[in-house]
Motif scaffolding. Structure first.
Motif, short mmCIF file in Angstrom:
data_model
loop_
_atom_site.label_atom_id
_atom_site.label_comp_id
_atom_site.label_asym_id
_atom_site.label_seq_id
_atom_site.Cartn_x
_atom_site.Cartn_y
_atom_site.Cartn_z
N GLY A 6 81.03 15.92 12.16
CA GLY A 6 82.33 15.54 12.68
C GLY A 6 83.24 15.06 11.57
N LEU A 7 84.47 14.75 11.94
CA LEU A 7 85.47 14.29 10.99
C LEU A 7 85.93 12.89 11.36
N GLU A 8 86.34 12.15 10.34
CA GLU A 8 86.87 10.81 10.56
C GLU A 8 88.23 10.90 11.23
N GLY A 9 88.53 9.92 12.08
CA GLY A 9 89.85 9.88 12.69
C GLY A 9 89.80 9.45 14.14
N GLU A 10 90.89 8.87 14.60
CA GLU A 10 90.99 8.41 15.98
C GLU A 10 91.74 9.40 16.87
N SER A 11 92.34 10.42 16.26
CA SER A 11 93.07 11.41 17.05
C SER A 11 92.10 12.37 17.73
N PRO A 12 92.39 12.76 18.97
CA PRO A 12 91.50 13.69 19.69
C PRO A 12 91.75 15.13 19.25
N VAL A 13 91.28 15.46 18.03
CA VAL A 13 91.50 16.80 17.49
C VAL A 13 90.20 17.34 16.92
N SER A 14 90.16 18.65 16.74
CA SER A 14 89.03 19.28 16.06
C SER A 14 89.57 20.25 15.02
N PHE A 15 88.76 20.50 14.01
CA PHE A 15 89.16 21.34 12.88
C PHE A 15 88.36 22.64 12.93
N CYS A 16 89.06 23.77 12.81
CA CYS A 16 88.42 25.08 12.80
C CYS A 16 88.64 25.70 11.42
N PRO A 17 87.64 25.66 10.54
CA PRO A 17 87.82 26.20 9.18
C PRO A 17 88.13 27.69 9.20
#
Length: 316
Positions: free
Chosen positions: A221-232
Motif C-alpha cells: 500500500g501507499l502512505e496517505g489519508e486520501s481514499p485513492v489507489s495508484f495504478c503504475p
C-alpha cells in the motif's frame, strides 16, 4: 491424487470445473521444467521427520545419513528460487528471500484459534504459511497457486513432513468462484495487487466464506489519508503486473464495498530490506535493488516505496 478430499469440505463446490482445470494445469508436469521437477522428487530419500513450527520457521527434524542429506541439499538447490520460508530440513537451512515468519508473527496476535477450521490460502507459493495455519489448529488447509515451480517446492517439503490435512492445487483466483460458503478463514497474503480487479476478488472471497467466516488480507500500500489507489503505468519496484496499490483508507473502503464487516487493521508495519532480501537460496536481486539508491523512500521508477497493510474482516 484427485479432488475427493474436497467432499469433506462444507458448502457448495463446483467439482466438474475444478476437475477440468486440475487436469489441464497438471499437464505442466509433462512440459517445460516439469520433468526436471519430477526427477528431483523421485530421487528423494524415503525418510519421515518430525515437523516443528517454532517462532515462525518450519522445521523437519530427524536422524539421516550424510548421503541422504547430500541428496536433499542438492535437490533443494535445484529447486531455487525459494521465495517464502525459512525451512529447515534435517539441519539444512533453506534461507528464503522472504522472512515469511516475520509476517506471520505480525498477524498471529489477532489470529486466534483455528481449531477444526477449513482454511484457504490464496497464492500459497511453496506452502510455508500452510504449515503455520495447520499448527494453529486448522482441520484442512487448501493452498492454491497456479505456478508449477511452487508446487514442486511444496511437494519437496511435504515429502518429508507428511502433514495431514494440507492440500496444494494449481488453481488461481479465477477458481474462487467454484467455492461457495466453504471456508471458515481465507488468507490472501501479497496477492491482491497482482490482479486487475481487486473488488471482484474481494467479492469472490466473500462468497467463498461461510457465514461468520473471516478474511485476513495483506497487501502492499501507499502512505496517505486520501481514499485513492495508484495504478503504475509500467513496473513498480521492479515488479510487473502491479495493478492497484491502495492507501489504507481506500483498502478499508474496498472491504466495506465487498460486504465485509468488523473490519480491523492488524498491522501497517514491515521490516523492508531485512524482511525481503537476496540469499544463496534465492534470486541475486531483491527488494533493496529496486529502491532508489539516493532515496530509499522511492522505488527505482521514482514512485513512493511500498508500505505493507494487514487487515481482517468478516462475512455476516
Amino acid at each position: 491424487m484427485g479432488l475427493e478430499y474436497l467432499k469433506d469440505f462444507p458448502g457448495a463446490i463446483d467439482f466438474d470445473t475444478l476437475e477440468r482445470i486440475k487436469s489441464e494445469r497438471e499437464k505442466g508436469w509433462d512440459l517445460g521444467l516439469g520433468p526436471k521437477y519430477r526427477n528431483i522428487l523421485s530421487k528423494l530419500p524415503r525418510v519421515l521427520g518430525n515437523v516443528k513450527v517454532a517462532g515462525g520457521a518450519v522445521s523437519v527434524e530427524g536422524d539421516i545419513g550424510a548421503q541422504e542429506r547430500e541428496v536433499i541439499e542438492r535437490g533443494a538447490l535445484e529447486l531455487k528460487n525459494w521465495r517464502k520460508g525459512p525451512f529447515e530440513l534435517f539441519g539444512l537451512l533453506i534461507d528464503s528471500e522472504w522472512r515469511s515468519d516475520l509476517k506471520w508473527n505480525r498477524l498471529k496476535s489477532k489470529l486466534g484459534d483455528l481449531s477444526g477450521q477449513t482454511v484457504l490460502d490464496i497464492g500459497c507459493n511453496n506452502g510455508h504459511f500452510m504449515y503455520q495455519m495447520k499448527e494453529a489448529g486448522s482441520r484442512n488447509v487448501l493452498g492454491i497457486d497456479p505456478t508449477i515451480h511452487f508446487c514442486a517446492q511444496f511437494r519437496f517439503v511435504q515429502h518429508f513432513a507428511q502433514v495431514k490435512g494440507l492440500h496444494f492445487e494449481l488453481f488461481g483466483v479465477d477458481e474462487l468462484t467454484s467455492f461457495r460458503h466453504v471456508f471458515d478463514t481465507v488468507f490472501s497474503l501479497g496477492i491482491l495487487y497482482h490482479h486487475p480487479h481487486p473488488l471482484k476478488q474481494l467479492k469472490d472471497i466473500h462468497e467463498a466464506l461461510r457465514p461468520g467466516g473471516r478474511l485476513i488480507l495483506e497487501t502492499i500500500g501507499l502512505e496517505g489519508e486520501s481514499p485513492v489507489s495508484f495504478c503504475p503505468v509500467d513496473r513498480y519496484a521492479g515488479m510487473k503486473k502491479i495493478w492497484f496499490i491502495p492507501t489504507l483508507p481506500v483498502l478499508l473502503h474496498w472491504m466495506k464495498k465487498s460486504l465485509f464487516t468488523d473490519i480491523e487493521v492488524i498491522s501497517t508495519e514491515w521490516e523492508g530490506e531485512s524482511e525481503q532480501r537476496s540469499t544463496p537460496w534465492s534470486a541475486p536481486v531483491s527488494y533493496r535493488d529496486f529502491l532508489n539508491p539516493r532515496d530509499k523512500n522511492k522505488t527505482v521508477e521514482g514512485h513512493p516505496a511500498p508500505l505493507r497493510f494487514i487487515v481482517q474482516g468478516r462475512k455476516r
